[in-house]
Design an enzyme around this catalytic site. Sequence first.
Site, PDB file in Angstrom:
ATOM      1  N   LYS B 183       0.852  -1.193   0.000  1.00 15.88           N
ATOM      2  CA  LYS B 183       0.000   0.000   0.000  1.00 15.88           C
ATOM      3  C   LYS B 183       0.887   1.243   0.000  1.00 15.88           C
ATOM      4  O   LYS B 183       1.981   1.206   0.577  1.00 15.88           O
ATOM      5  CB  LYS B 183      -0.889   0.025   1.245  1.00 15.88           C
ATOM      6  CG  LYS B 183      -1.755  -1.212   1.459  1.00 15.88           C
ATOM      7  CD  LYS B 183      -3.019  -1.156   0.660  1.00 15.88           C
ATOM      8  CE  LYS B 183      -3.770  -2.496   0.799  1.00 15.88           C
ATOM      9  NZ  LYS B 183      -5.004  -2.595   0.093  1.00 15.88           N
ATOM     10  N   LYS B 209       2.361  -8.721  -1.819  1.00 15.40           N
ATOM     11  CA  LYS B 209       1.428  -8.922  -2.931  1.00 15.40           C
ATOM     12  C   LYS B 209       1.123  -7.624  -3.637  1.00 15.40           C
ATOM     13  O   LYS B 209       0.992  -6.576  -3.007  1.00 15.40           O
ATOM     14  CB  LYS B 209       0.144  -9.517  -2.338  1.00 15.40           C
ATOM     15  CG  LYS B 209      -1.071  -9.462  -3.198  1.00 15.40           C
ATOM     16  CD  LYS B 209      -2.266 -10.068  -2.464  1.00 15.40           C
ATOM     17  CE  LYS B 209      -3.527  -9.854  -3.258  1.00 15.40           C
ATOM     18  NZ  LYS B 209      -3.917  -8.443  -3.317  1.00 15.40           N
ATOM     19  N   ASP B 211      -1.639  -5.429  -5.724  1.00  7.02           N
ATOM     20  CA  ASP B 211      -3.097  -5.407  -5.657  1.00  7.02           C
ATOM     21  C   ASP B 211      -3.680  -5.653  -7.043  1.00  7.02           C
ATOM     22  O   ASP B 211      -2.962  -5.684  -8.034  1.00  7.02           O
ATOM     23  CB  ASP B 211      -3.592  -4.099  -5.025  1.00  7.02           C
ATOM     24  CG  ASP B 211      -4.743  -4.384  -4.052  1.00  7.02           C
ATOM     25  OD1 ASP B 211      -5.381  -5.446  -4.211  1.00  7.02           O
ATOM     26  OD2 ASP B 211      -4.979  -3.574  -3.147  1.00  7.02           O
ATOM     27  N   GLU B 212      -5.024  -5.799  -7.081  1.00  9.19           N
ATOM     28  CA  GLU B 212      -5.640  -6.237  -8.341  1.00  9.19           C
ATOM     29  C   GLU B 212      -5.428  -5.250  -9.483  1.00  9.19           C
ATOM     30  O   GLU B 212      -5.332  -5.633 -10.630  1.00  9.19           O
ATOM     31  CB  GLU B 212      -7.131  -6.526  -8.123  1.00  9.19           C
ATOM     32  CG  GLU B 212      -8.061  -5.330  -7.970  1.00  9.19           C
ATOM     33  CD  GLU B 212      -7.990  -4.678  -6.593  1.00  9.19           C
ATOM     34  OE1 GLU B 212      -7.228  -5.189  -5.749  1.00  9.19           O
ATOM     35  OE2 GLU B 212      -8.675  -3.664  -6.371  1.00  9.19           O
ATOM     36  N   HIS B 301      -6.767 -13.079  -7.680  1.00  5.68           N
ATOM     37  CA  HIS B 301      -7.541 -12.080  -6.943  1.00  5.68           C
ATOM     38  C   HIS B 301      -8.959 -12.117  -7.507  1.00  5.68           C
ATOM     39  O   HIS B 301      -9.140 -12.090  -8.713  1.00  5.68           O
ATOM     40  CB  HIS B 301      -6.913 -10.697  -7.135  1.00  5.68           C
ATOM     41  CG  HIS B 301      -7.542  -9.654  -6.257  1.00  5.68           C
ATOM     42  ND1 HIS B 301      -8.829  -9.211  -6.443  1.00  5.68           N
ATOM     43  CD2 HIS B 301      -7.070  -8.979  -5.178  1.00  5.68           C
ATOM     44  CE1 HIS B 301      -9.117  -8.307  -5.514  1.00  5.68           C
ATOM     45  NE2 HIS B 301      -8.066  -8.158  -4.728  1.00  5.68           N
ATOM     46  N   LYS B 341     -13.047  -6.449   6.636  1.00  7.04           N
ATOM     47  CA  LYS B 341     -13.908  -5.380   6.136  1.00  7.04           C
ATOM     48  C   LYS B 341     -14.835  -5.837   5.005  1.00  7.04           C
ATOM     49  O   LYS B 341     -15.745  -5.113   4.638  1.00  7.04           O
ATOM     50  CB  LYS B 341     -13.043  -4.207   5.657  1.00  7.04           C
ATOM     51  CG  LYS B 341     -12.274  -4.479   4.362  1.00  7.04           C
ATOM     52  CD  LYS B 341     -11.466  -3.279   3.903  1.00  7.04           C
ATOM     53  CE  LYS B 341     -10.690  -3.632   2.633  1.00  7.04           C
ATOM     54  NZ  LYS B 341      -9.771  -2.579   2.211  1.00  7.04           N
TER      55      LYS B 341
END
Lengths: 143, 492, 306
Positions: B183, B209, B211-212, B301, B341
């Site tokens: 992130k 990883k 992200d998508e 993902h 979440k």
Amino acid sequence: MTNPNGIVTQGQFSFLPALTDAQITAQIKYALGKGWALSVEYTDDPHPRNTYWEMFGAPMFDLKDPAGILMEINNCRKTFPHHYIRVMAFSSVRGVESPTMSYIVNRPKHEPGFGLVRQETDGRNIRYTIHAYATDKPEGERY
Amino acid sequence: MSSNETMQEGKERYKAGVLPYKKMGYWQPDYQVKDTDLLAMFRITPQPGSDPEEVAAAVAGESSTATWTVVWTDRLTACELYRAKAYRVDPVPNTGEGTKTEAQYFAYIAYELDLFEGGSIANLTASIIGNVFGMKAVKALRLEDMRIPVAYLKTFQGPATGVIVERERLDKFGRPLLGATTKPKLGLSGRNYGRVVYEGLKGGLDFMKDDENINSQAFMHWRDRFLYCMDAVNKASAATGEVKGHYLNVTAGTMEEMYRRAEFAKELGSVIIMIDLVIGYTAIQSMALWARQNDMILHLHRAGNSTYSRQKNHGMNFRVICKWMRMAGVDHIHAGTVVGKLEGDPAMIKGFYDTLLDDHTPQNLAHGLFFEQDWASLNKCMPVASGGIHAGQMHQLLTYLGDDVVLQFGGGTIGHPQGIQAGAVANRVALEAMVLARNEGRDIWNEGPQILQDAAKWCGPLRAAIDTWKDISFNYESTDTADFVPTATTSF
Amino acid sequence: MATKSDKIDMQALLEASHINEVLDKLDQDLVGLVPVKQRMREIAAYLLITKARLQLGIEAAKPSLHMCFTGNPGTGKTTVALKMADILHRLGYIRQNHVVSVTRDDLVGQYIGHTAPKTKEVIKKAMGGVLFIDEAYYLYKPENERDYGQESIEILLQTMENHRDDLVVILAGYQDRMGTFFKSNPGMSSRIAHHIDFPDYDENELLEIANMMSADMHYNLDSGAEKAMQDYILKRKQQPHFANARSIRNALDRARLRQANRLFNDAIKHKKDTTAADLSLITAADIRASRVFSGGLDGESDVKKT
């Protein structure tokens, strides 16, 4: 080594304080309860892809009580006090047939760790080699 | 039946015109399901006043041989075999009169194996979900579950690596794997991005990883990312003595480009690559073949799935995606966290995990598993729990999700007040302490918070993590929940 | 339990362990063996008191519990070892209620380097419970100074000393040979805490055993058969290799074979129905056909375990 623990962090419990014999016994009991065979393995080459550590005797099948395995762990510690020693559990169940536990129960006092060798190749590509400093010395004289 | 009667019946049945689907042979309540049949279960919401059996027959018809009118060309085929058969319709508990929800029905349909091309998720899905979801006769339609016959499963490769071999390659046994998504997911340069990867892995995570939506954007082109990430991975591996990995997302606009990126990942020595669900079933199967051929773990993902999997009355249940993806051959799939979440009822998520990991899944209505499923020794697919989870929930995560899962603590690692390495340490210590305690026979569900507090006494980073996120939880009601409570299964 | 640290509720300790049940069952199940049962009660009481002393801190370490069972074959040593394991387990002296029963062949290897792994393997399997070594004196062969048995004995001694908490060893065998063995191996002798001697059964006890064994196998002896068995016992005791209860079991096994043969021939020759009672009945003829009555030996030696 410069990681937060200063040690090789392979295995299930390397981030915890070194396990006591009572804690090791409890883990063995868990494995025996699942019907897994246990084995004690040792090495002085902790390279992350060194799969085959030496077996301190064959895996132990059909044991009922953790004491027999703890005895072998302590025998191994006595024989190889400066080696890495790990306990492994094996499941023979269809669909697993593979190790199910692995944790370190002995390690050298000083762990020099690994160097990263970068071989610059085509363009910006790099080929990486992880080199255990300990293996610069012959087997048995490393720690 | 005499040949004269058969002739008469045939004449009547295939007279030009429109016939109810029920009368065309798509409703067969006495049908005996064969082991080789592919079974599907749909939740149907009929238009007001429609006969649910007729609607079920229409779904069977439109997902197999039928069209809106009778065609004589049926008679050139073994059409009775090819017709899908709706064989059972049950009212959904807690719907219809006297409830807040309009009447829904569970319709069970059997499909002959010959209807499907071997080894093709595209063909399977074109049949089962190709046409029926827009039919006017249904107000809403949801594919809830499927039973794939062993004979058909055997035509699929299955996960390229599988849970067992993945663990052997990574040399990590007896505990969940730990990961984190880098992130911020957008905007970092390759150099800055690799820094996050290095810190997380050196601190104690097994995986970092992409992200998508990290592919090849203006701020970071894919080759830069791959080069910097692999330097981070190898450096962290040398610093810890452990095998480490970073899911390099090879998702791209064309197959050619995806192969190109995957080849580069292999050349750099990566253990794992990643794709997004949005690339489509065929592309996923192709990448799975490539991954098996190239000793690569394949992470998927589930980008986009909630567009059709979240609402309870329309679309398809995620457990069906889990089945298809295990067949298609991915090694990892995001399958819910229970406590994080993103959407997820505990019982439903247990059903997803079982679908991905079992050799044989028994019917379990409380977990949303409507069919018994023999997995025909297809490799196991590792579920990934990602989104809004942190170290303070470790006892809950381990209880709900077990050992075979990748726990992804993105924010929970990178957002740690003492830095990324400290965040990784906190997660790894919490995990190891919890696994140790569970194996010792302690009741981690109840003693979990105390176990974490005890570890936090000697582990500063864990102390800081617990203090920072102690009150964070996402207690929204799930939309996709079980229709059956464990005691209400008697009618089945 | 104790309200103060200098008091302990023995009754509660006894009840919690349920050892009285084990001892009562021993009384019921085993014929005769009065001195053995007496010793078992003494040892159980000693273990219970020691447990109390440990709890109050009077005793610091668990006592050595290795035992020696001497007596002729078939006098119940193995059976009593199982009961002893049960008692030890109930009182918390061993963790697993199991008995690993071995002989020399399981412990001693054929060539150099073979014995230590074999002995250790057995010890590891027995860990947590009881290791029962039958005819333990065969481990020691003074006539061959290079015999590997000595190596096994040394490993056993080490384990008996260092793993008192993990393992109870019971040595078993003939009394005289065990005596010789201990004389030559004082280390072993000094580590044995309890000796139990198993007397031979008298004729009446053996007959009672015959009746109990038959009942266990769902057979019964008619009065003629019982008389025949009495005679058999008298004759068999005079012969070599008499092995107490084991000889009785062997005699019954052979009588069952003869009974089956008799019933089979009856059914074929006389074409008559066979009742459940017929199937369960052993008659005098089934026993008196034994070679023991014609001065011969009945089958193989009873000493050898079947």
